[in-house]
Design a protein around this motif. Structure first.
Motif: not given
Length: 221
Positions: A21-30, A100-102, A196-206
């Motif tokens: 959750g923190g990752f996604m907020d940082a990603y969308s904001y930055i 979705i994040l991928i 492409k950083a959001i792929l790391c968040c997707s990996a966390m969810l997988i």
């Protein structure tokens, strides 16, 4: 007698989801033009500010993620009511979120509006699907409710000397810390991988999806 706690309410899974959750907020904001993925109060505020200034184009950048977030909540409820799926409904939710994040990772910056809307859509799925940890109402995508509950339990501990309240207080604040850690990790990967950083968040969810197959919350009484 065997008592089985839901894997979806385990502390380990909650920590992982809070970090995502923190990752996604940082990603969308930055990365995606200062729009929040989870903090819809902030998006609604900025929508109102831009609306009052007649900046209608920019106001869409804030209100559409809010609508997408609500639709994500609705989709999670639809998945919940399905009886003929092979996976547990929460596993299905987290898998959809990861996919979705991928897709978002491959959207160019000129499609920030769509990328932010889909990220908020994924967050809506998560906030509705994972609402408890060890029976306590805890959000993994935002902090204000956790801060309120954690502070209340700290007060109860000092006022009533209830050790259970202290445990709950640390649980709530621990989830907040995990959210912050997710934002820190997100910022580090953003500097390396950009959109492409959001792929790391997707990996966390997988990984969370895989983790939910492991029933190590089972206890024998």
């Amino acid at each position: 007698m065997i008592k089985s706690r839901q894997m979806s309410e385990s502390i380990r899974l909650g920590m992982l989801l809070a970090a995502s959750g923190g990752f996604m907020d940082a990603y969308s904001y930055i990365v995606r033009n200062h729009v929040f993925a989870n903090a819809q109060t902030g998006n609604i505020l900025l929508f109102g500010v831009n609306l009052s200034e007649g900046n209608f184009r920019m106001s869409l950048h804030y209100i559409l993620p809010v609508i997408a977030f609500a639709l994500g909540i609705a989709l999670a409820e639809i998945i919940h009511t399905k009886k003929d799926i092979a996976l547990h409904w929460r596993q299905g939710s987290v898998l959809i979120e990861a996919l979705i994040l991928i897709a978002v990772a491959f959207f160019p910056l000129r499609l920030n509006l769509l990328a932010n809307s889909l990220t908020s859509f994924a967050c809506g799925i998560q906030v509705e699907s994972f609402r408890k940890i060890r029976g306590n109402g805890i959000a993994t995508t935002m902090c204000i409710g956790n801060m309120r509950s954690g502070t209340q339990h700290f007060y109860n501990y000092f006022h009533e000397k209830n050790k259970e309240s202290l445990k709950k207080a640390f649980l709530y604040y621990g989830i907040i810390v995990c959210f912050v850690i997710g934002a820190v990790i997100g910022n580090l990967f953003i500097k390396l991988l950009h959109e492409k950083a959001i792929l790391c968040c997707s990996a966390m969810l997988i990984f969370a999806f895989i983790l939910m197959f492991i029933d190590y919350e089972r206890e024998e009484l």
